[in-house]
Enzyme design. Structure first.
Site, PDB file in Angstrom:
ATOM      1  N   GLU A  40      -5.052  60.526  98.378  1.00 45.61           N
ATOM      2  CA  GLU A  40      -5.151  59.524  99.455  1.00 45.61           C
ATOM      3  C   GLU A  40      -5.234  60.222 100.815  1.00 45.61           C
ATOM      4  O   GLU A  40      -6.002  59.819 101.693  1.00 45.61           O
ATOM      5  CB  GLU A  40      -3.933  58.604  99.405  1.00 45.61           C
ATOM      6  CG  GLU A  40      -3.860  57.593 100.541  1.00 45.61           C
ATOM      7  CD  GLU A  40      -2.466  57.473 101.126  1.00 45.61           C
ATOM      8  OE1 GLU A  40      -2.335  57.565 102.372  1.00 45.61           O
ATOM      9  OE2 GLU A  40      -1.509  57.279 100.356  1.00 45.61           O
ATOM     10  N   GLU A  78      -2.565  69.208 103.267  1.00 43.32           N
ATOM     11  CA  GLU A  78      -1.971  67.918 102.929  1.00 43.32           C
ATOM     12  C   GLU A  78      -1.104  67.978 101.673  1.00 43.32           C
ATOM     13  O   GLU A  78      -0.131  67.247 101.561  1.00 43.32           O
ATOM     14  CB  GLU A  78      -3.077  66.868 102.744  1.00 43.32           C
ATOM     15  CG  GLU A  78      -3.930  66.644 103.966  1.00 43.32           C
ATOM     16  CD  GLU A  78      -3.148  66.091 105.142  1.00 43.32           C
ATOM     17  OE1 GLU A  78      -2.255  65.259 104.926  1.00 43.32           O
ATOM     18  OE2 GLU A  78      -3.434  66.510 106.286  1.00 43.32           O
TER      19      GLU A  78
END
Length: 1029
Positions: free
Chosen positions: A88, A161
Site C-alpha cells: 500500500e 517504506e
C-alpha cells in the site's frame, strides 16, 4: 448545474433511472448488470462489470457535489510479513505515468480534494479520495489508477517504506562528526517502525493477538515486525502482480458527476490487462463447537499509569450470523447494542459497574466485517482473581435477559436513531457509504442488499411483531459455551523480551549480509553505502520536475465565498442565531454559556462533569431510563467544555460550557426537557455517586500512556501553545497532558480518601452550567416551516432554567514567562515534538500570508527534511488564524535533535528561499482544500456563532489568501518566526525517553510515571500526521 445549463440542456436528476442504460446494455467497455433506486437514501445504484477483465464496479448516483472514488483489491495476506501494508505504501511512491518520487504526497498541494488516503484492511486494500471539482476528480482518478495498476515498485522504495538495515544517523557520518551511537546498525523502514510501535501498544497488541487466535487464516495484514524482516523485494513484486489486477478489483464512484466520464477513463486504464483468476477465497474464523470452550493466554506490557494489580485483559467470543443474511445481521447488531451500549445496558451493569474491570476490551462488540459475524465481550483493568468471574457474569447476564426479554421501547429507541441518521445530511455521506459497503462487498455480500434500508427495517419489524425474535437470536447464538476466551497477562519482562528478540534477529540478518559480503567490514561498508544512496535519492526528490503531475489552478477557486444566511433574534433576553435551511425535518440546537473568571480548580473538572451528567442519573430517574429517553426522543444530546479566541484580539478569549442536540422537529420540546434534567438534576449526592465517578476516572485513565502516544504531536503542540495565551492555557488544562495527569491521579486515589472534595466542585459547576442569563446564547438550524414551533419550545425551555449571573472574583493575568523548552519523560523510544510562536489576530492582514507560509514550509521543506530524510513518520508547520499561533510539529520522530534545528531554521530558510509562482499557487490550493470543504447543514453558520467570525471577516480573509504575494510570505517569516525566535518568544516541547541532550536548559515535567525499560508506543495509521496537515 452550471455545466449543463451552459449547454442549454435541462438537467435531469442524477438519480433518474431512465437516463441510464438498461441491464445487459454495454457502455465504454462495461456491461450494466442491474440498477436500483433507493428512495430512502435518495440515491440510485448501478452495478457494472468490465467486459475484458471482469472488474467489479459500483456507481452510486446522488445529488451530492462531494464526489468519491475508490479502487480496492482483495489482498488476503499470505503471512505476517505485512506485505499488503508495505505494498500500500510503495504503490504510492511513483508509477509509469507519474515517475516521480512520492506522487501521492506531491499531489496534496495540487488538488482541491477534501479527502485523500489509502487503507490496508484485514483482507483487502483500498485507495479512496473525495472532491467537489470535476477536473480534480479526473486528475486524482488518473493518479490513483496508475499508482495501483502500474507502480514502479523500486527496490529503494521497498527499503524506505518496508525495511532495511542501516546506521542510526547516516547524516552524521556523512558530515564527519559521527558518534558511536550514530554508526550503530539498526532496523529501519516507515512501515517497520509504524508496526513496531503499534505492537507495543497494549490495546492494539491485545486486539492483534485475539485476531491471530480467532482468525488464524487471516494473517496480520499490517505486519508483525518480528516477521516483517523476512519479506523480500521479489515477494512484494509477486504479490502486486497477483493481487493488484483489474480482475481482482472493485471500483466505487459516488456523487453527481457523469458516470459515462468515469467509465471512459477507467476502461482506458483497465483494457491494457487480460483477465486472470481473481482471489475469491473468503476466509473464516476457527470453528468453535460443542467439544467445549477454548481458552488462550498471551503476554503483554505493563501500563505505568495504571495500578499494577488491575492490568489483566480478557474477552470471550461467539460466532454470530452470516454476513449474507442481511436481516439477521441487522437484527444481531440491534441485539448487541441492547446488550452492551450505554451505562444502563445489562452487560455494563454486570461487568463494569460490578467492578470486574474498568473499561471494555478493544475487541468488544459485534464485528460484522467478515463473512462470519463475531460477538466479543471483554474487559481491561481486571484483577487476576476476578478473571473467572467475568465469563460467569456473561452467562448470567444472557440468562437474565433471555428470561426477562428485551424491552420494546429500547428497540424503538435504536430504530429512532436510524431514522434520524437517514435524515441527517452529512458532508461526507459518500465516503461513509463506501466505507460501510466495501468490507461486506469483499466478503461476497451483495451491496444492493446492503443498501436496502427500508426493506431490512420492514422485515425486522415483521419479525419483532411475531414476538420473541431477539430472544430467539440470543438463545441461538450466545446461550452456549462454544467460545474462545483470550486473556492477556501483564508481564514485567515483556518489553525486555521484545528488545532481545529484535537484537537477536538483527544480529542474524547482519550475519547473512556478512556471509554474502565476505567480511564484517565489507558488510558494514555495503549497508552504509546503501543508506547514503537512499539519502541521496531522497534529497533529489525536492528538486524533481513535477510537470507530469496534473493540477487544478487558483482560477478554479471562486473569489466570492458561498453566503450562509443567518439572522439574529432575542428570546427571553437570550441571543438566538437562526439558520433556516432544508434539514429533512430535523432541528439542530447549539448553546453556549460563558463563564467569567472561572477558577482553575473548577475548569479542570468540566470534562468529568460532562461525563458525570451522562452517567449518574437523577433523584427520580436512573441513567438507564434517561438513556432510553435520549434514544427515543432525540438524535443525541451532549455537553462539553467551550473556549474561543476573539477574532479581533487573539490574546482575548471566552470560555464556558457548550450544549448540542439533534432532534426531529416534532420532538424539540422533549429534547429541551431532557437537557434541562441532565444538567440541573443529576444527583451528585446519591449513595452510588462516588463509586460511579471513580469508575469514570478509572476508565479514562486506563491506557493513558498509549492514548498520549496515539496523538503525541497534538499533546506536544497543546503544551507548547499553553505558554502563549490564556486560551491555550485553559484548553491545555482541559484536554492536554495536565488533564491526563489529573485524571490518573484521581483514579489512583485510595478509596479511603474518597472523592468528596471533587464532588463539591462538580456541584459548583452544576450551578453555573445552565442559566438564563446575559452569558447564555443559542443557535438553531431548522427548516423555515419549523421556526415558530421551535421558538415557542425555546421560550418554554429558557423560562424553566435558573436566572443566574453568578461570577467569581477577577483573576490576575496568568504568567507566561515559563521556560522556553519543556521535556516530558515518557516511555517511548521515539519522540513527539512541537515549537509554537504567537502571531496575530484573525482580522490582521498578516494572517493570510502566515497561513500560506505554513503550507509552503510543510510541502516544500519540512516533510522532506523531517520525514523523508529524518525518518519521522510525520512533520510539518501549521498556522491557526483564529488563535494567533504559528507552529511546527514532528510525530514518531527518531531524530529529535535534528528536527529541533530544522524547526528553528525554517523561518530563515523561508526568508532566503526564491519562491516560484507555482509554489505559491500550490500553497493556496492546499489552504482552500479546508476553506472550501463541504459542510454538513448542521455546521453551517457555526463559526460565526461559536467564535464571532462574521461573513465579512471570512470574505476579507478569503480575498487576502488568494492575493498573498511571495514578498508577504518572506516578510511574515522574518517578523513572526526569525525575530521572535531570536528573542526567545517561542515555546518548544518534546515527549519521549530522556537522554543526555535533555540538559539543564530544559524544564523537565514529571507525569508521575516510573519510567523503566523504554518502549515504542505508536498510534493507528494517522495519515494526517504523515501528510503534515
Amino acid at each position: 448545474m452550471l455545466r449543463n445549463a451552459s449547454k442549454g440542456v435541462v438537467r435531469k436528476a442524477v438519480t433518474e433511472l431512465a437516463q441510464y442504460p438498461k441491464p445487459g446494455e454495454k457502455i465504454h467497455g462495461f456491461t450494466l448488470l442491474r440498477s436500483k433506486h433507493v428512495p430512502e437514501l435518495e440515491l440510485t445504484a448501478l452495478h457494472l462489470q468490465h467486459d475484458k477483465t471482469g472488474a467489479d464496479y459500483l456507481h452510486v448516483a446522488r445529488e451530492d457535489k462531494n464526489n468519491v472514488f475508490s479502487i480496492g483489491f482483495k489482498t488476503n495476506p499470505p503471512d505476517c510479513t505485512g506485505v499488503p501494508h508495505i505494498l500500500e505504501h510503495t504503490t504510492l511512491c511513483g508509477s509509469e505515468k507519474y515517475p516521480i518520487r512520492d506522487p501521492f504526497f506531491k499531489m496534496l498541494p495540487r488538488t482541491l480534494s477534501n479527502y485523500m488516503n489509502a487503507f490496508t484492511a484485514s483482507d483487502h486494500t483500498f485507495y479512496p479520495f473525495a472532491t467537489t471539482n470535476e477536473q480534480d476528480f479526473k486528475n486524482l482518478m488518473s493518479v490513483y489508477l496508475d499508482a495501483t495498476l502500474h507502480p514502479l515498485l523500486k527496490q529503494s522504495d521497498f527499503k524506505q517504506e518496508g525495511w532495511r538495515i542501516g546506521p542510526e544517523n547516516p547524516r552524521a557520518a556523512q558530515a564527519g562528526d559521527a558518534k558511536a551511537e550514530d554508526n550503530k546498525l539498526v532496523f529501519k523502514g516507515v512501515v517497520y517502525n509504524e508496526m513496531k510501535g503499534q505492537m507495543s501498544d497494549a490495546g492494539y497488541l491485545y486486539y492483534i493477538r485475539f485476531q491471530e487466535h480467532i482468525f488464524p487464516d487471516i494473517n496480520n495484514s499490517g505486519g508483525d515486525p518480528a516477521k516483517m524482516t523476512d519479506l523480500t523485494y521479489e515477494q512484494l513484486k509477486k504479490f502486486h502482480a497477483e493481487h493488484y489486477h483489474p480482475s481482482n478489483a472493485k471500483l466505487f464512484t459516488y456523487g453527481d458527476m457523469p458516470l459515462v466520464d468515469h467509465l471512459q477513463e477507467v476502461d482506458a486504464q483497465l483494457s491494457a490487462f487480460e483477465r486472470i483468476q481473481a482471489d475469491l477465497e473468503i476466509r473464516t474464523p476457527i470453528e468453535v463447537n460443542d467439544d467445549g470452550p477454548q481458552a488462550v493466554q498471551v503476554s503483554g506490557p505493563l501500563d505505568p499509569l495504571v495500578d499494577k494489580e488491575m492490568q489483566w485483559k480478557t474477552s470471550t467470543t461467539w460466532h454470530m450470523g452470516d454476513a449474507t443474511n442481511i436481516l439477521e445481521m441487522f437484527s444481531l447488531g440491534i441485539m448487541s447494542a441492547l446488550l452492551i451500549d450505554g451505562y444502563g445496558s445489562p452487560l455494563y451493569r454486570n461487568l463494569i459497574e460490578a467492578g470486574l474491570g474498568t473499561d471494555w476490551s478493544p475487541n468488544t462488540g459485534f464485528d460484522n466485517s467478515g463473512r462470519v459475524g463475531l460477538f466479543s465481550v471483554g474487559l481491561t483493568g481486571v484483577k487476576e482473581a476476578d478473571l473467572p468471574k467475568v465469563k460467569l457474569a456473561l452467562h448470567k447476564t444472557f440468562e437474565e435477559v433471555h428470561k426477562k426479554g428485551f424491552d420494546k421501547s429500547k428497540v424503538d429507541g435504536y430504530l429512532h436513531q436510524l431514522e434520524i441518521s437517514l435524515k441527517h445530511k452529512t458532508a461526507n455521506f459518500g465516503m461513509g457509504l463506501m466505507q460501510r459497503l466495501k468490507p461486506a462487498w469483499f466478503q461476497g455480500v451483495d451491496p444492493f442488499d446492503s443498501l436496502a434500508w427500508n426493506d431490512t427495517i420492514s422485515a425486522f419489524q415483521t419479525e419483532m411483531a411475531k414476538g420473541g425474535y431477539l430472544e430467539g437470536l440470543l438463545e441461538k447464538y450466545l446461550m452456549n459455551d462454544r467460545t474462545l476466551t483470550v486473556t492477556m497477562i501483564p508481564d514485567t519482562e515483556y518489553e525486555k523480551q521484545v528488545t532481545q528478540e529484535e537484537a537477536s534477529r538483527l544480529s542474524e540478518k547482519i550475519k547473512e549480509v556478512t556471509v554474502a559480503a565476505g567480511s564484517e567490514a565489507e558488510a558494514r561498508a555495503r549497508l552504509e553505502k546503501q543508506e547514503l544512496q537512499l539519502l541521496e535519492e531522497q534529497s533529489r526528490s525536492n528538486t524533481q520536475d513535477l510537470s507530469c503531475l496534473p493540477t487544478v489552478h487558483i482560477k478554479d477557486i471562486p473569489r466570492q465565498q458561498e453566503i450562509i444566511d443567518v439572522r439574529d433574534s432575542k428570546t427571553d433576553n437570550v441571543s438566538v442565531q437562526w439558520r433556516e435551511a432544508p434539514t429533512n425535518g430535523l432541528t439542530y440546537f447549539r448553546a453556549v454559556n460563558v463563564f467569567e473568571n472561572l477558577p482553575d480548580e473548577l475548569r479542570v473538572l468540566i470534562p468529568l462533569f460532562t461525563d458525570s451528567i451522562m452517567r449518574l442519573g437523577t433523584k427520580d430517574m436512573a441513567m438507564e431510563q434517561l438513556e432510553d429517553l435520549i434514544k427515543l426522543k432525540t438524535g443525541g444530546i451532549s455537553a462539553s467544555y467551550f473556549a474561543s479566541s476573539s477574532p479581533l484580539d487573539f490574546r482575548s478569549s471566552t470560555e464556558g460550557v457548550s450544549f448540542a442536540g439533534t432532534v426531529l422537529d416534532r420532538k424539540v420540546g422533549d429534547m429541551f426537557q431532557l437537557l434541562r434534567k441532565l444538567v440541573l438534576e443529576t444527583d451528585f449526592d446519591s449513595a452510588e455517586a462516588q463509586v460511579r465517578i471513580r469508575q469514570l476516572l478509572q476508565g479514562s485513565a486506563d491506557g493513558a500512556v498509549s492514548n498520549i502516544a496515539s496523538s503525541g504531536h497534538v499533546y506536544a503542540r497543546s503544551y507548547a501553545e499553553a505558554g502563549l495565551t490564556n486560551y491555550f492555557r485553559t484548553k491545555e488544562q482541559v484536554n492536554g497532558l495536565s488533564q491526563v495527569k489529573l485524571v490518573s491521579s484521581l483514579a489512583s486515589r485510595p478509596e479511603a480518601e474518597g472523592l468528596a472534595d471533587v464532588i463539591e466542585k462538580l456541584k459548583a459547576i452544576q450551578k453555573l452550567a445552565l442559566s438564563n442569563s446575559s452569558t447564555f446564547r443559542t443557535a438553531i438550524t431548522c427548516g423555515t416551516e419549523s421556526v415558530s414551533t421551535n421558538e415557542a419550545a425555546l421560550q418554554k425551555f429558557l423560562s424553566s432554567i435558573p436566572k443566574s449571573d453568578q461570577s467569581y472574583p477577577k483573576i490576575s493575568a496568568p504568567d507566561f514567562s515559563r521556560n522556553t523548552k519543556t521535556f516530558f519523560p515518557l516511555p517511548y523510544q521515539v519522540y513527539y515534538g512541537a515549537l509554537a510562536l504567537p502571531t496575530v489576530s484573525y482580522t490582521s492582514p498578516s494572517g493570510a500570508p502566515l497561513q500560506i507560509l505554513s503550507q509552503l514550509l510543510t510541502h516544500k521543506h519540512l516533510h522532506h527534511e523531517i520525514r523523508e530524510k529524518g525518518g519521522a513518520y510525520g512533520g510539518g508547520a501549521y498556522s491557526r488564524g483564529l488563535d494567533g499561533v504559528f507552529g511546527f510539529y514532528s510525530y514518531r520522530d527518531p531524530n529529535p535533535q535534528n528536527t529541533m534545528e530544522i524547526m528553528r531554521g525554517a523561518g530563515q530558510w523561508a526568508v532566503e528561499k526564491q519562491w516560484t509562482d507555482r509554489d505559491l499557487e500550490e500553497a493556496k490550493l492546499s489552504v482552500f482544500q479546508n476553506v472550501d470543504a463541504p459542510q454538513s447543514v448542521s455546521d453551517e453558520g457555526m463559526t460565526r456563532f461559536l467564535s464571532g467570525v462574521s461573513e465579512e471577516m471570512m470574505q476579507e480573509r478569503r480575498e487576502r489568501l488568494l492575493d498573498v504575494t511571495k514578498e508577504q510570505v518572506r516578510e511574515v517569516a522574518q517578523k513572526f518566526i526569525v525575530e521572535p525566535l531570536e528573542k526567545g518568544e517561542g515555546r518548544m516541547v518534546f515527549l519521549g525517553e530522556k537522554k543526555p541532550w535533555v540538559d539543564g536548559t530544559w524544564e523537565t515535567k514529571d507525569m508521575g510515571i516510573s519510567v523503566q525499560e523504554p518502549e515504542i508506543v505508536d498510534e493507528d495509521d494517522v495519515k494526517e500526521a504523515a501528510l503534515g496537515s
